[in-house]
Design a protein around this motif. Structure first.
Motif, PDB file in Angstrom:
ATOM      1  N   VAL A 282       0.837  -1.199   0.000  1.00  0.00           N
ATOM      2  CA  VAL A 282       0.000   0.000   0.000  1.00  0.00           C
ATOM      3  C   VAL A 282       0.874   1.252   0.000  1.00  0.00           C
ATOM      4  O   VAL A 282       0.613   2.212  -0.740  1.00  0.00           O
ATOM      5  CB  VAL A 282      -0.955  -0.007   1.210  1.00  0.00           C
ATOM      6  N   LEU A 283       1.925   1.251   0.808  1.00  0.00           N
ATOM      7  CA  LEU A 283       2.830   2.398   0.840  1.00  0.00           C
ATOM      8  C   LEU A 283       3.542   2.578  -0.496  1.00  0.00           C
ATOM      9  O   LEU A 283       3.726   3.704  -0.975  1.00  0.00           O
ATOM     10  CB  LEU A 283       3.855   2.221   1.957  1.00  0.00           C
ATOM     11  N   GLU A 284       3.946   1.470  -1.119  1.00  0.00           N
ATOM     12  CA  GLU A 284       4.607   1.548  -2.422  1.00  0.00           C
ATOM     13  C   GLU A 284       3.662   2.107  -3.483  1.00  0.00           C
ATOM     14  O   GLU A 284       4.061   2.928  -4.314  1.00  0.00           O
ATOM     15  CB  GLU A 284       5.088   0.161  -2.837  1.00  0.00           C
ATOM     16  N   ALA A 285       2.405   1.644  -3.450  1.00  0.00           N
ATOM     17  CA  ALA A 285       1.425   2.128  -4.419  1.00  0.00           C
ATOM     18  C   ALA A 285       1.203   3.631  -4.251  1.00  0.00           C
ATOM     19  O   ALA A 285       1.213   4.389  -5.237  1.00  0.00           O
ATOM     20  CB  ALA A 285       0.096   1.385  -4.241  1.00  0.00           C
ATOM     21  N   MET A 286       1.030   4.067  -3.008  1.00  0.00           N
ATOM     22  CA  MET A 286       0.810   5.487  -2.758  1.00  0.00           C
ATOM     23  C   MET A 286       2.041   6.304  -3.125  1.00  0.00           C
ATOM     24  O   MET A 286       1.935   7.396  -3.694  1.00  0.00           O
ATOM     25  CB  MET A 286       0.420   5.696  -1.296  1.00  0.00           C
ATOM     26  N   GLY A 287       3.235   5.778  -2.818  1.00  0.00           N
ATOM     27  CA  GLY A 287       4.456   6.460  -3.205  1.00  0.00           C
ATOM     28  C   GLY A 287       4.583   6.592  -4.710  1.00  0.00           C
ATOM     29  O   GLY A 287       5.189   7.545  -5.211  1.00  0.00           O
ATOM     30  N   SER A 288       3.987   5.637  -5.439  1.00  0.00           N
ATOM     31  CA  SER A 288       4.016   5.661  -6.906  1.00  0.00           C
ATOM     32  C   SER A 288       2.913   6.526  -7.495  1.00  0.00           C
ATOM     33  O   SER A 288       2.758   6.583  -8.717  1.00  0.00           O
ATOM     34  CB  SER A 288       3.884   4.221  -7.431  1.00  0.00           C
ATOM     35  N   GLY A 289       2.151   7.186  -6.623  1.00  0.00           N
ATOM     36  CA  GLY A 289       1.118   8.110  -7.093  1.00  0.00           C
ATOM     37  C   GLY A 289      -0.207   7.448  -7.396  1.00  0.00           C
ATOM     38  O   GLY A 289      -0.979   7.960  -8.233  1.00  0.00           O
ATOM     39  N   LEU A 290      -0.518   6.353  -6.705  1.00  0.00           N
ATOM     40  CA  LEU A 290      -1.772   5.649  -6.930  1.00  0.00           C
ATOM     41  C   LEU A 290      -2.652   5.717  -5.682  1.00  0.00           C
ATOM     42  O   LEU A 290      -2.166   5.545  -4.564  1.00  0.00           O
ATOM     43  CB  LEU A 290      -1.515   4.174  -7.261  1.00  0.00           C
ATOM     44  N   PRO A 291      -3.956   5.936  -5.859  1.00  0.00           N
ATOM     45  CA  PRO A 291      -4.875   5.805  -4.732  1.00  0.00           C
ATOM     46  C   PRO A 291      -5.100   4.326  -4.431  1.00  0.00           C
ATOM     47  O   PRO A 291      -4.811   3.460  -5.265  1.00  0.00           O
ATOM     48  CB  PRO A 291      -6.153   6.462  -5.239  1.00  0.00           C
ATOM     49  N   VAL A 292      -5.605   4.033  -3.237  1.00  0.00           N
ATOM     50  CA  VAL A 292      -5.856   2.648  -2.859  1.00  0.00           C
ATOM     51  C   VAL A 292      -7.275   2.496  -2.315  1.00  0.00           C
ATOM     52  O   VAL A 292      -7.838   3.426  -1.731  1.00  0.00           O
ATOM     53  CB  VAL A 292      -4.852   2.149  -1.797  1.00  0.00           C
ATOM     54  N   VAL A 293      -7.831   1.309  -2.528  1.00  0.00           N
ATOM     55  CA  VAL A 293      -9.067   0.889  -1.877  1.00  0.00           C
ATOM     56  C   VAL A 293      -8.693  -0.297  -1.007  1.00  0.00           C
ATOM     57  O   VAL A 293      -8.132  -1.282  -1.509  1.00  0.00           O
ATOM     58  CB  VAL A 293     -10.148   0.501  -2.899  1.00  0.00           C
ATOM     59  N   ALA A 294      -8.960  -0.216   0.295  1.00  0.00           N
ATOM     60  CA  ALA A 294      -8.441  -1.231   1.213  1.00  0.00           C
ATOM     61  C   ALA A 294      -9.440  -1.535   2.318  1.00  0.00           C
ATOM     62  O   ALA A 294     -10.367  -0.764   2.582  1.00  0.00           O
ATOM     63  CB  ALA A 294      -7.126  -0.750   1.831  1.00  0.00           C
ATOM     64  N   THR A 295      -9.221  -2.682   2.959  1.00  0.00           N
ATOM     65  CA  THR A 295      -9.982  -3.002   4.157  1.00  0.00           C
ATOM     66  C   THR A 295      -9.396  -2.241   5.339  1.00  0.00           C
ATOM     67  O   THR A 295      -8.186  -2.029   5.423  1.00  0.00           O
ATOM     68  CB  THR A 295      -9.939  -4.513   4.444  1.00  0.00           C
ATOM     69  N   ASN A 296     -10.263  -1.854   6.246  1.00  0.00           N
ATOM     70  CA  ASN A 296      -9.860  -1.026   7.376  1.00  0.00           C
ATOM     71  C   ASN A 296      -9.352  -1.913   8.517  1.00  0.00           C
ATOM     72  O   ASN A 296     -10.044  -2.159   9.497  1.00  0.00           O
ATOM     73  CB  ASN A 296     -11.049  -0.181   7.840  1.00  0.00           C
ATOM     74  N   VAL A 297      -8.120  -2.405   8.363  1.00  0.00           N
ATOM     75  CA  VAL A 297      -7.520  -3.271   9.370  1.00  0.00           C
ATOM     76  C   VAL A 297      -6.127  -2.762   9.723  1.00  0.00           C
ATOM     77  O   VAL A 297      -5.460  -2.101   8.920  1.00  0.00           O
ATOM     78  CB  VAL A 297      -7.419  -4.731   8.872  1.00  0.00           C
TER      79      VAL A 297
END
Length: 387
Positions: A282-297
């Motif tokens: 998730v951190l890598e995706a966000m660092g690459s400029g991508l939004p994420v959809v994730a479970t809240n855990v």
């Protein structure tokens, strides 16, 4: 009592690594050891078996030894560990996973060498807690929930430190859309692509990703989905994809070594985990400029700013995750705006250089405190690194 002078020699650090899969913990260790200053630390590693991880550790200059590391340390591991500590004049141990923590705690008591255990999950396991109480190891957690859980169990703040996971923001950075992954899975480069990146194991919920993809496909038939990773659920996922009639739209790319090249091919990253600490994907995706959809855990609530860098859903909310994906994949402006905000959040709060700096300082403090005969460290700044 050992006398350490960093002006005379580096700190001798023993890393005890409790698993050998290609996962978040192993990635954390590799990235940490790649960046620890070699004029300050000399690193020896104790690993459970020969694996791609041990090869990578040797490639970056670490000395690697192999021993079984079970939940109940056997004599072979104890003997080898104690011998290494004497032969290599080890100043500080750093353990990863409860089995490694057990061995480090026992070795600490036998040799008088301080030990730090990094907790890579959102909570301390009972084994981690028991080892700490019996052997007085120091605890580092990568998730804020882990910090407060440790406090609630009675671990004193002077023995506890929170240092969030980090990513290399120079490697994982926005670089423009590419068709690299499209070529691997055999689809046109302009195809919208939503990705799952992680181990194919139960706690990561990859089967939920396939279910979510089925819902999204009904509303966005031109959207494709890709599973990047390997693990014990691979065969089940392949069967699920076939059963749902998604073979032409949900692709299994397997393990990819050049993961930084994967993110620029994606429009959105999805995390469907049942349990997490501070997930690197998730951190890598966000660092690459991508939004994420994730479970809240776990630590995801500390990473994702809902509505700004991505969206969070409850575990099991397949319909809700699907709707968030449909909304973002149907709105280029919002998706790109979230991606820019995600990049900014990682730059400001989860940079790998800061994580390594704080971990390096902690290891140095523990090693030198032991040499001065101090059993505890000053942990006034023990909580938090992000603003």
């Amino acid at each position: 009592m050992k006398i350490i002078s960093s002006a005379e020699r580096p700190i001798n650090l023993l890393q005890i690594i409790g698993a050998a899969i290609v996962g978040g913990m192993e990635t954390y260790v590799l990235r940490l050891l790649q960046r620890l200053p070699r004029d300050v630390f000399k690193v020896t590693c104790l690993c459970v078996c020969e694996s791609p991880i041990t090869s990578q550790l040797r490639d970056i200059g670490c000395t690697v030894h192999i021993t079984p590391i079970s939940d109940d340390p056997d004599w072979q591991a104890i003997q080898l560990g104690a011998s290494l500590i004497r032969a290599e004049s080890i100043d500080i141990m750093h353990a990863h996973l409860p089995n490694a923590h057990s061995l480090a705690g026992l070795l600490s008591k036998l040799t008088g060498t301080p030990a730090l255990a990094t907790i890579h999950s959102r909570y301390l396991s009972m084994r981690d807690f028991e080892v700490h109480k019996l052997t007085q190891t120091h605890i580092q957690v990568v998730a804020k929930t882990g910090y407060f859980h440790a406090l609630s169990l009675g671990i004193p703040p002077r023995k506890l430190r929170f240092i969030a996971n980090g990513v290399d923001t120079e490697i994982f950075c926005p670089s423009g859309k590419t068709g690299h992954l499209h070529s691997i899975i055999g689809i046109a480069p302009e195809t919208p692509l939503v990705g799952y990146i992680g181990r194919l194991s139960h706690e990561k919920g990859p089967e939920v990703f396939v279910q979510v993809a089925s819902h999204v496909h009904k509303k966005l038939p031109d959207c494709h989905f890709v599973v990047v990773g390997e693990g014990p659920l691979r065969e089940k996922l392949a069967n699920d994809i076939d059963t749902l009639g998604l073979r032409n739209h949900v692709h299994m790319a397997g393990l990819q070594s050049d993961i930084f090249r994967i993110y620029p091919s994606l429009d959105l990253v999805v995390s469907t985990s049942y349990s997490e600490g501070m997930p690197l994907a998730v951190l890598e995706a966000m660092g690459s400029g991508l939004p994420v959809v994730a479970t809240n855990v776990g630590g995801l609530i500390d990473i994702v700013e809902v509505g700004y860098t991505g969206m969070l859903n409850n575990v099991g909310d397949v319909a809700g995750m699907a709707q968030n994906i449909v909304s973002l994949m149907s709105d280029d402006f919002t998706r790109e705006k979230m991606g820019k905000a995600a990049r900014k959040r990682v730059e400001e709060n989860f940079d790998l250089n800061e994580s390594v700096r704080l971990t390096s300082e902690l290891l140095l403090t523990l090693a030198h405190a032991e040499c001065r005969g101090e059993s505890n460290i000053n942990a006034a700044d023990g909580y938090g690194i992000f603003r």
